[in-house]
Design an enzyme around this catalytic site. Sequence first.
Site, PDB file in Angstrom:
ATOM      1  N   VAL A  66     108.291  26.550 155.671  1.00  0.00           N
ATOM      2  CA  VAL A  66     107.181  27.385 156.139  1.00  0.00           C
ATOM      3  C   VAL A  66     106.553  28.027 154.910  1.00  0.00           C
ATOM      4  O   VAL A  66     107.238  28.752 154.157  1.00  0.00           O
ATOM      5  CB  VAL A  66     107.665  28.467 157.134  1.00  0.00           C
ATOM      6  CG1 VAL A  66     106.486  29.334 157.571  1.00  0.00           C
ATOM      7  CG2 VAL A  66     108.335  27.824 158.350  1.00  0.00           C
TER       8      VAL A  66
ATOM      9  N   HIS B 126     109.135  33.993 152.333  1.00  0.00           N
ATOM     10  CA  HIS B 126     110.073  34.762 153.151  1.00  0.00           C
ATOM     11  C   HIS B 126     111.408  34.860 152.441  1.00  0.00           C
ATOM     12  O   HIS B 126     111.819  33.940 151.722  1.00  0.00           O
ATOM     13  CB  HIS B 126     110.252  34.140 154.535  1.00  0.00           C
ATOM     14  CG  HIS B 126     110.460  32.660 154.520  1.00  0.00           C
ATOM     15  ND1 HIS B 126     109.419  31.774 154.330  1.00  0.00           N
ATOM     16  CD2 HIS B 126     111.580  31.907 154.654  1.00  0.00           C
ATOM     17  CE1 HIS B 126     109.889  30.536 154.353  1.00  0.00           C
ATOM     18  NE2 HIS B 126     111.201  30.590 154.530  1.00  0.00           N
TER      19      HIS B 126
ATOM     20  N   HIS C 157     115.302  35.045 153.183  1.00  0.00           N
ATOM     21  CA  HIS C 157     116.370  34.877 154.174  1.00  0.00           C
ATOM     22  C   HIS C 157     117.451  35.902 153.869  1.00  0.00           C
ATOM     23  O   HIS C 157     117.945  35.971 152.734  1.00  0.00           O
ATOM     24  CB  HIS C 157     117.022  33.498 154.059  1.00  0.00           C
ATOM     25  CG  HIS C 157     116.146  32.330 154.374  1.00  0.00           C
ATOM     26  ND1 HIS C 157     116.210  31.656 155.574  1.00  0.00           N
ATOM     27  CD2 HIS C 157     115.197  31.691 153.631  1.00  0.00           C
ATOM     28  CE1 HIS C 157     115.343  30.654 155.563  1.00  0.00           C
ATOM     29  NE2 HIS C 157     114.727  30.646 154.391  1.00  0.00           N
TER      30      HIS C 157
ATOM     31  N   ARG D 210     114.514  37.598 163.476  1.00  0.00           N
ATOM     32  CA  ARG D 210     115.640  36.671 163.438  1.00  0.00           C
ATOM     33  C   ARG D 210     115.158  35.229 163.315  1.00  0.00           C
ATOM     34  O   ARG D 210     114.195  34.825 163.968  1.00  0.00           O
ATOM     35  CB  ARG D 210     116.502  36.824 164.695  1.00  0.00           C
ATOM     36  CG  ARG D 210     117.225  38.146 164.722  1.00  0.00           C
ATOM     37  CD  ARG D 210     118.278  38.224 165.817  1.00  0.00           C
ATOM     38  NE  ARG D 210     118.651  39.603 166.020  1.00  0.00           N
ATOM     39  CZ  ARG D 210     119.462  40.301 165.234  1.00  0.00           C
ATOM     40  NH1 ARG D 210     120.014  39.723 164.181  1.00  0.00           N
ATOM     41  NH2 ARG D 210     119.730  41.562 165.482  1.00  0.00           N
ATOM     42  N   ASP D 211     115.871  34.469 162.461  1.00  0.00           N
ATOM     43  CA  ASP D 211     115.563  33.053 162.260  1.00  0.00           C
ATOM     44  C   ASP D 211     115.862  32.285 163.544  1.00  0.00           C
ATOM     45  O   ASP D 211     116.871  32.516 164.206  1.00  0.00           O
ATOM     46  CB  ASP D 211     116.394  32.520 161.092  1.00  0.00           C
ATOM     47  CG  ASP D 211     115.883  31.193 160.580  1.00  0.00           C
ATOM     48  OD1 ASP D 211     115.393  31.146 159.442  1.00  0.00           O
ATOM     49  OD2 ASP D 211     115.989  30.189 161.323  1.00  0.00           O
TER      50      ASP D 211
ATOM     51  N   ASN E  63     113.498  30.172 149.360  1.00  0.00           N
ATOM     52  CA  ASN E  63     113.303  28.754 149.065  1.00  0.00           C
ATOM     53  C   ASN E  63     111.872  28.549 148.583  1.00  0.00           C
ATOM     54  O   ASN E  63     110.939  29.129 149.143  1.00  0.00           O
ATOM     55  CB  ASN E  63     113.556  27.917 150.322  1.00  0.00           C
ATOM     56  CG  ASN E  63     115.001  28.011 150.787  1.00  0.00           C
ATOM     57  OD1 ASN E  63     115.917  28.082 149.976  1.00  0.00           O
ATOM     58  ND2 ASN E  63     115.212  28.023 152.090  1.00  0.00           N
TER      59      ASN E  63
HETATM   60  P1  DGP Z   1     112.465  27.797 154.835  1.00  0.00           P
HETATM   61  O1  DGP Z   1     113.178  26.480 155.049  1.00  0.00           O
HETATM   62  O2  DGP Z   1     113.052  28.591 153.695  1.00  0.00           O
HETATM   63  O3  DGP Z   1     110.967  27.614 154.741  1.00  0.00           O
HETATM   64  O4  DGP Z   1     112.783  28.644 156.119  1.00  0.00           O
HETATM   65  C1  DGP Z   1     111.986  28.642 157.255  1.00  0.00           C
HETATM   66  C2  DGP Z   1     112.816  29.229 158.356  1.00  0.00           C
HETATM   67  O5  DGP Z   1     111.953  29.614 159.399  1.00  0.00           O
HETATM   68  C3  DGP Z   1     113.831  28.273 158.973  1.00  0.00           C
HETATM   69  O6  DGP Z   1     115.138  28.772 158.713  1.00  0.00           O
HETATM   70  C4  DGP Z   1     113.530  28.275 160.452  1.00  0.00           C
HETATM   71  C5  DGP Z   1     112.604  29.449 160.627  1.00  0.00           C
HETATM   72  N1  DGP Z   1     111.577  29.265 161.611  1.00  0.00           N
HETATM   73  C6  DGP Z   1     110.684  28.238 161.676  1.00  0.00           C
HETATM   74  N2  DGP Z   1     109.843  28.413 162.702  1.00  0.00           N
HETATM   75  C7  DGP Z   1     110.205  29.580 163.289  1.00  0.00           C
HETATM   76  C8  DGP Z   1     109.705  30.309 164.404  1.00  0.00           C
HETATM   77  O7  DGP Z   1     108.749  29.923 165.073  1.00  0.00           O
HETATM   78  N3  DGP Z   1     110.353  31.469 164.714  1.00  0.00           N
HETATM   79  C9  DGP Z   1     111.408  31.944 163.996  1.00  0.00           C
HETATM   80  N4  DGP Z   1     111.960  33.081 164.371  1.00  0.00           N
HETATM   81  N5  DGP Z   1     111.899  31.280 162.926  1.00  0.00           N
HETATM   82  C10 DGP Z   1     111.300  30.113 162.597  1.00  0.00           C
END
Ligand code: DGP
Length: 115
Positions: free
Chosen positions: A97, A101, A103, A30-31, A88
């Site tokens: 990140v 990935h 979403h 989960r995000d 993205n």
């Molecule tokens: P993007 O912006 O497409 O690179 O999405 C990165 C996503 O990763 C963002 O929606 C927040 C999520 N995210 C960042 N750090 C962490 C983390 O430590 N744990 C989790 N579960 N999600 C994270």
Amino acid sequence: MSNDTIFGKIIRREIPADIVYEDDEVLGFRDLNPQAPVHVLFIPKQPIATLDAATPQDAALLGKVLLAAAGYAREEGLAEDGYRTVINCNEHGGQTVYHLHVHLLAGRRMQWPPG
Ligand code: DGP
């Protein structure tokens, strides 16, 4: 250049995450900052920094990541109403990140076009 990121730490269980899917090659969790009632990230365990960095050798792995997301959505009963999948890429794509990935967003009606 090392392509280790916070997602690498999640794969290695060095930091906690709410993991909802796992197989040999793919992890789903989960995000941290959900943008919909269901917001799960699907990643290849073998990191690819961006979609732009993917090569033909990554084709099967990318397919597995997408099919993992679709299978999860189906099993969770999200597919009939529908969902959105997003990758993205780089700065203008909103990538923060650098471990590719997908979403999976579901549980509400999505807007189009995106902002
Ligand atoms: P993007 O912006 O497409 O690179 O999405 C990165 C996503 O990763 C963002 O929606 C927040 C999520 N995210 C960042 N750090 C962490 C983390 O430590 N744990 C989790 N579960 N999600 C994270």
